[in-house]
Every structure is written in structure tokens, then in C-alpha cells.
Design an enzyme around this catalytic site. Structure first.
Site, PDB file in Angstrom:
ATOM      1  N   ARG A  80       0.852  -1.206   0.000  1.00 13.43           N
ATOM      2  CA  ARG A  80       0.000   0.000   0.000  1.00 13.43           C
ATOM      3  C   ARG A  80       0.884   1.252   0.000  1.00 13.43           C
ATOM      4  O   ARG A  80       1.071   1.880  -1.031  1.00 13.43           O
ATOM      5  CB  ARG A  80      -0.954  -0.042   1.217  1.00 13.43           C
ATOM      6  CG  ARG A  80      -2.096   0.969   1.143  1.00 13.43           C
ATOM      7  CD  ARG A  80      -1.728   2.361   1.617  1.00 13.43           C
ATOM      8  NE  ARG A  80      -1.181   2.402   2.972  1.00 13.43           N
ATOM      9  CZ  ARG A  80      -0.617   3.473   3.494  1.00 13.43           C
ATOM     10  NH1 ARG A  80      -0.487   4.579   2.794  1.00 13.43           N
ATOM     11  NH2 ARG A  80      -0.110   3.449   4.720  1.00 13.43           N
TER      12      ARG A  80
ATOM     13  N   HIS B  24       8.729   7.263   8.091  1.00  9.84           N
ATOM     14  CA  HIS B  24       9.377   7.422   6.784  1.00  9.84           C
ATOM     15  C   HIS B  24      10.816   7.840   7.065  1.00  9.84           C
ATOM     16  O   HIS B  24      11.132   8.358   8.140  1.00  9.84           O
ATOM     17  CB  HIS B  24       8.597   8.427   5.937  1.00  9.84           C
ATOM     18  CG  HIS B  24       7.298   7.850   5.424  1.00  9.84           C
ATOM     19  ND1 HIS B  24       7.161   7.335   4.161  1.00  9.84           N
ATOM     20  CD2 HIS B  24       6.104   7.652   6.041  1.00  9.84           C
ATOM     21  CE1 HIS B  24       5.927   6.855   4.008  1.00  9.84           C
ATOM     22  NE2 HIS B  24       5.259   7.035   5.134  1.00  9.84           N
TER      23      HIS B  24
ATOM     24  N   CYS C 113       3.876   9.420   0.250  1.00 12.46           N
ATOM     25  CA  CYS C 113       2.487   9.812   0.075  1.00 12.46           C
ATOM     26  C   CYS C 113       2.429  10.837  -1.043  1.00 12.46           C
ATOM     27  O   CYS C 113       3.191  11.804  -1.038  1.00 12.46           O
ATOM     28  CB  CYS C 113       1.934  10.397   1.377  1.00 12.46           C
ATOM     29  SG  CYS C 113       0.250  11.013   1.212  1.00 12.46           S
TER      30      CYS C 113
HETATM   31  P1  HMG Z   1     -13.416  13.995  -2.707  1.00 11.13           P
HETATM   32  O1  HMG Z   1     -13.133  14.384  -4.125  1.00 11.13           O
HETATM   33  O2  HMG Z   1     -13.628  15.073  -1.707  1.00 11.13           O
HETATM   34  O3  HMG Z   1     -14.638  12.948  -2.631  1.00 11.13           O
HETATM   35  O4  HMG Z   1     -12.215  13.056  -2.246  1.00 11.13           O
HETATM   36  P2  HMG Z   1     -16.159  13.106  -2.861  1.00 11.13           P
HETATM   37  O5  HMG Z   1     -16.860  12.378  -1.780  1.00 11.13           O
HETATM   38  O6  HMG Z   1     -16.521  14.539  -3.125  1.00 11.13           O
HETATM   39  O7  HMG Z   1     -16.372  12.266  -4.227  1.00 11.13           O
HETATM   40  C1  HMG Z   1     -15.776  12.698  -5.440  1.00 11.13           C
HETATM   41  C2  HMG Z   1     -15.543  11.507  -6.351  1.00 11.13           C
HETATM   42  O8  HMG Z   1     -14.685  10.560  -5.698  1.00 11.13           O
HETATM   43  C3  HMG Z   1     -16.804  10.750  -6.720  1.00 11.13           C
HETATM   44  O9  HMG Z   1     -16.584  10.200  -8.007  1.00 11.13           O
HETATM   45  C4  HMG Z   1     -16.802   9.604  -5.741  1.00 11.13           C
HETATM   46  O10 HMG Z   1     -17.508   8.474  -6.235  1.00 11.13           O
HETATM   47  C5  HMG Z   1     -15.339   9.299  -5.614  1.00 11.13           C
HETATM   48  P3  HMG Z   1     -17.094  10.945  -9.350  1.00 11.13           P
HETATM   49  O11 HMG Z   1     -18.564  11.158  -9.120  1.00 11.13           O
HETATM   50  O12 HMG Z   1     -16.330  12.247  -9.417  1.00 11.13           O
HETATM   51  O13 HMG Z   1     -16.748   9.984 -10.436  1.00 11.13           O
HETATM   52  N1  HMG Z   1     -14.995   8.651  -4.329  1.00 11.13           N
HETATM   53  C6  HMG Z   1     -14.422   7.429  -4.221  1.00 11.13           C
HETATM   54  N2  HMG Z   1     -14.028   6.535  -5.135  1.00 11.13           N
HETATM   55  C7  HMG Z   1     -13.502   5.397  -4.686  1.00 11.13           C
HETATM   56  N3  HMG Z   1     -13.318   5.105  -3.373  1.00 11.13           N
HETATM   57  C8  HMG Z   1     -13.690   5.972  -2.424  1.00 11.13           C
HETATM   58  C9  HMG Z   1     -14.281   7.201  -2.841  1.00 11.13           C
HETATM   59  N4  HMG Z   1     -14.761   8.273  -2.177  1.00 11.13           N
HETATM   60  C10 HMG Z   1     -15.191   9.132  -3.093  1.00 11.13           C
HETATM   61  N5  HMG Z   1     -13.509   5.693  -1.142  1.00 11.13           N
HETATM   62  C11 HMG Z   1     -11.331  11.277  -0.912  1.00 11.13           C
HETATM   63  C12 HMG Z   1     -12.165  12.558  -0.928  1.00 11.13           C
HETATM   64  C13 HMG Z   1     -11.060  10.938   0.527  1.00 11.13           C
HETATM   65  C14 HMG Z   1     -12.116  10.188  -1.597  1.00 11.13           C
HETATM   66  C15 HMG Z   1     -10.028  11.551  -1.698  1.00 11.13           C
HETATM   67  O14 HMG Z   1      -9.415  12.680  -1.165  1.00 11.13           O
HETATM   68  C16 HMG Z   1      -9.078  10.403  -1.645  1.00 11.13           C
HETATM   69  O15 HMG Z   1      -9.311   9.349  -2.226  1.00 11.13           O
HETATM   70  N6  HMG Z   1      -7.944  10.550  -0.938  1.00 11.13           N
HETATM   71  C17 HMG Z   1      -7.009   9.455  -0.755  1.00 11.13           C
HETATM   72  C18 HMG Z   1      -5.674   9.956  -0.441  1.00 11.13           C
HETATM   73  C19 HMG Z   1      -4.740   8.807  -0.174  1.00 11.13           C
HETATM   74  O16 HMG Z   1      -5.024   7.658  -0.428  1.00 11.13           O
HETATM   75  N7  HMG Z   1      -3.562   9.179   0.341  1.00 11.13           N
HETATM   76  C20 HMG Z   1      -2.539   8.221   0.652  1.00 11.13           C
HETATM   77  C21 HMG Z   1      -2.825   7.418   1.881  1.00 11.13           C
HETATM   78  S1  HMG Z   1      -2.533   8.274   3.410  1.00 11.13           S
HETATM   79  C22 HMG Z   1      -0.830   8.058   3.710  1.00 11.13           C
HETATM   80  O17 HMG Z   1      -0.117   7.639   2.852  1.00 11.13           O
HETATM   81  C23 HMG Z   1      -0.285   8.315   5.085  1.00 11.13           C
HETATM   82  C24 HMG Z   1      -0.033   7.031   5.878  1.00 11.13           C
HETATM   83  O18 HMG Z   1       0.893   6.180   5.215  1.00 11.13           O
HETATM   84  C25 HMG Z   1       0.533   7.365   7.262  1.00 11.13           C
HETATM   85  C26 HMG Z   1       1.699   8.333   7.208  1.00 11.13           C
HETATM   86  O19 HMG Z   1       2.707   8.051   6.532  1.00 11.13           O
HETATM   87  O20 HMG Z   1       1.583   9.356   7.881  1.00 11.13           O
HETATM   88  C27 HMG Z   1      -1.343   6.256   6.073  1.00 11.13           C
HETATM   89 MG    MG Z   2       3.068   6.395   5.265  1.00  8.47          MG
END
Ligand code: HMG
Ligand code: MG
Length: 298
Positions: A14, A208, A239
Site C-alpha cells: 500500500r 518514513h 504519500c
Molecule cells: P473527494 O473528491 O472530496 O470525494 O475526495 P467526494 O466524496 O466529493 O467524491 C468525489 C468523487 O470521488 C466521486 O466520483 C466519488 O464516487 C469518488 P465521481 O462522481 O467524481 O466519479 N470517491 C471514491 N471513489 C472510490 N473510493 C472511495 C471514494 N470516495 C469518493 N472511497 C477522498 C475525498 C477521501 C475520496 C479523496 O481525497 C481520496 O481518495 N484521498 C485518498 C488519499 C490517499 O489515499 N492518500 C494516501 C494514503 S494516506 C498516507 O499515505 C499516510 C499514511 O501512510 C501514514 C503516514 O505516513 O503518515 C497512512
Molecule cells: Mg506512510
């Protein structure tokens, strides 16, 4: 003192792959997870149910889960930022999900398009639905030692968000140094502050390695009693919404340190190195670990 036994949470499939420019096929991701399980890892984060527009690398996580047979004692958590992600994870048969919040407002906005308070309001129904379905929930707090946009992050904010996630029912809270700016004494102080609110047994650390401090930070946190450590084989990771962040601590380097200290992890050094080489060959690169350089492939 230092725990005699720790659990490593492998986040390579992931965190490790979500930021790679080269898209990795479902088959290669499944092979990577299988190699990690063969190496003895019992928690392997297998992907994310997030928007494919935001993180295209994690598309197809449903197919990854479908290809992984259930094994007793082995967990394949997946990220789920909202109800839509939770329902998709549940439909794909996930037994464990992870919600991810942040201790920095700007990072929360950039990463999940909402404020910290809004993110917690989104997680609440997810945690309730998960509990009703018998699905475990892990919680992440990002930017626990600094933010790419805001710089310093107050420890009080980390404590507040971690406490909120624990109160919602997250069985474990992983404290993420997203951009790898932490140093050992600050890392330990942050961990101990959070442990004042969430018992140490329910805390994990996630470093990290941007500034080469990850192993030192882990050692400082082990001394404070933490016994769950996130790591990514090959030192992959980053990220997309944390510019300048580099990979996670490499699982093989972590296992080398733990082995040397007589701390049991149940993970095979050679096995992790093999998994790291498998996935980096797929990416057209090499593991970023020190171990890989010390023991070149023949
Ligand atoms: P948004 O644009 O505000 O979402 O994104 P929305 O609710 O307004 O929906 C917009 C569109 O997104 C719609 O599709 C939804 O269907 C779709 P459209 O009508 O435009 O075709 N949508 C989704 N599709 C699939 N799965 C879902 C989903 N939700 C909405 N769950 C959202 C908000 C949270 C979805 C977006 O910002 C996002 O996906 N962010 C993910 C970011 C991410 O994955 N970052 C990396 C992980 S975190 C990390 O790495 C840190 C960590 O490792 C710890 C550390 O190191 O500190 C964990
Ligand atoms: Mg991380």
C-alpha cells in the site's frame, strides 16, 4: 524496557506502491503480498479503497483481496477514508480496514479534501458499520512529527486525534511521521504523550526515512515500550500528498536490527529481502535498503 517480541505491520503493497510512477499489475501486487506472508509477516496492508482519481496506483485493490486466500492469523488491512471506501472494502471481503486522519489541517485538506474535524465525522459511521460487520479498524494519524505544509505540529494535536480515533473503536493507532522529519528524542516524547491517552499496547509507529532517522526513532520508541512497527519491504513508500517525503523504513533493515537485539518478530530476513527484490524488479529498480546493498543478489 524494550519488548522481547514485536509485530511488524508490512505496508509495502500500500504505502510502498501508492506513490510509484510505474503502475504495478494486480498479479504482481498479489505475488508481492504472498512473498511477504511467506517471509512470516502476519499483517500486510494490501491496498486502498480510495478515489482512483486521487491515487490511481491503488485501483484494483478489490482484485488483490480476491486473489488472497484467507489464512488464520494473517490480516490484510486496506485503507478506507469514508463510507464509500468502507462499503467497497466490505464487498471485497476485507476483514480489516484502516481510516487515516492527520494532526495537521493543511495535510488533511490536501490528502483527503476535508478538515480534521470533518475527517473524524466521516470515520465515525465507518467505525460503527465496521463494528457491526465484525471488521477490525486500524487508525492512522499522519504528520505526527511535522507537516510538509505547516512545519511544526503540536504534540497536543497528535494526542487529540489519536484519542478520538481510539474512542471511535480503532483497535490500534499508528503514529505516522509522514515526511520523516522526526528525531529520536522528539519521537519518543510524542509517543509517550499519546500513551497518556491511548494505552501503549494499542499504539504503533510508522516512520518514513527521509532524513535517515527511522531506525533510530524506532529504537527510541521501542525503549518506551511500543511493540508494533510499520515498515515497507525495500524501503518503498511515500504519500502523493506529502511532497519531499521518501520511503518507509525498510522492513529488512528493521528485521536486521531486531534480530541483532534479540527481539522476536517472526519475520525471516532472507524472506523479506526476496520479497523486496521481487517487487523492485517489477518496478525496474532495486531495494533502497542498506541490507540489500550489504548482501547483493548473486
Ligand atoms: P473527494 O473528491 O472530496 O470525494 O475526495 P467526494 O466524496 O466529493 O467524491 C468525489 C468523487 O470521488 C466521486 O466520483 C466519488 O464516487 C469518488 P465521481 O462522481 O467524481 O466519479 N470517491 C471514491 N471513489 C472510490 N473510493 C472511495 C471514494 N470516495 C469518493 N472511497 C477522498 C475525498 C477521501 C475520496 C479523496 O481525497 C481520496 O481518495 N484521498 C485518498 C488519499 C490517499 O489515499 N492518500 C494516501 C494514503 S494516506 C498516507 O499515505 C499516510 C499514511 O501512510 C501514514 C503516514 O505516513 O503518515 C497512512
Ligand atoms: Mg506512510
Amino acid at each position: 524496557g524494550i519488548p522481547s517480541q514485536v509485530r511488524i505491520v508490512e505496508v509495502g503493497p500500500r504505502d510502498g506502491l501508492q506513490n510509484e510512477a510505474t503502475p504495478v499489475s494486480v498479479a504482481a501486487r498479489v505475488a508481492f503480498v504472498e512473498a511477504l506472508v511467506a517471509a512470516g509477516l502476519t499483517t500486510v496492508e494490501a491496498g486502498s479503497f480510495v478515489s482512483p482519481k486521487w491515487v490511481p496506483q491503488m485501483a484494483g485493490t478489490d482484485q488483490v483481496l480476491a486473489a488472497l486466500p484467507a489464512r488464520p492469523g494473517v490480516w490484510f488491512p486496506v485503507l478506507a477514508p469514508n463510507m464509500q471506501g468502507f462499503l467497497a472494502a466490505q464487498a471485497a471481503g476485507a476483514q480489516e480496514i484502516a481510516v487515516f486522519g492527520a494532526a495537521s489541517e493543511t495535510f488533511s485538506k490536501r490528502n483527503t479534501n476535508c478538515t480534521i474535524a470533518e475527517s473524524l465525522e466521516r470515520f465515525r459511521p465507518v467505525c460503527e458499520a465496521a463494528a457491526a460487520a465484525g471488521i477490525r479498524v486500524r487508525g492512522y494519524v499522519s504528520c505526527v512529527l511535522g507537516c510538509p505544509y505547516e512545519g511544526e505540529v503540536p504534540v497536543s494535536k497528535v494526542v487529540e486525534v489519536a484519542g478520538a480515533l481510539a474512542a471511535m473503536g480503532c483497535y490500534e493507532i499508528s503514529l505516522g511521521d509522514t515526511i520523516g522529519v522526526g528525531t529520536p528524542l522528539k519521537s519518543r516524547a510524542m509517543l509517550e504523550a499519546v500513551a497518556g491517552v491511548v494505552p501503549m499496547e494499542r499504539l504503533a509507529v510508522h516512520f518514513h526515512d527521509t532524513y535517515g532517522q527511522a531506525l533510530a526513532n524506532i529504537l527510541a520508541c521501542l525503549e518506551a515500550g511500543v511493540s508494533v512497527i510499520d515498515a515497507a519491504a525495500g524501503g518503498l513508500g511515500g504519500c502523493p500528498y506529502a511532497a519531499g517525503a521518501s520511503g518507509n523504513v525498510a522492513t529488512e533493515d528493521l528485521v536486521y536490527m531486531l534480530d541483532g537485539m534479540g527481539v522476536t518478530s517472526g519475520v525471516s530476513l532472507d524472506g523479506v529481502l526476496a520479497a523486496a527484490r521481487l517487487i523492485t524488479a517489477e518496478l525496474g529498480s532495486e531495494p533502497r535498503s542498506r541490507l540489500s546493498k550489504a548482501r547483493p543478489a548473486i
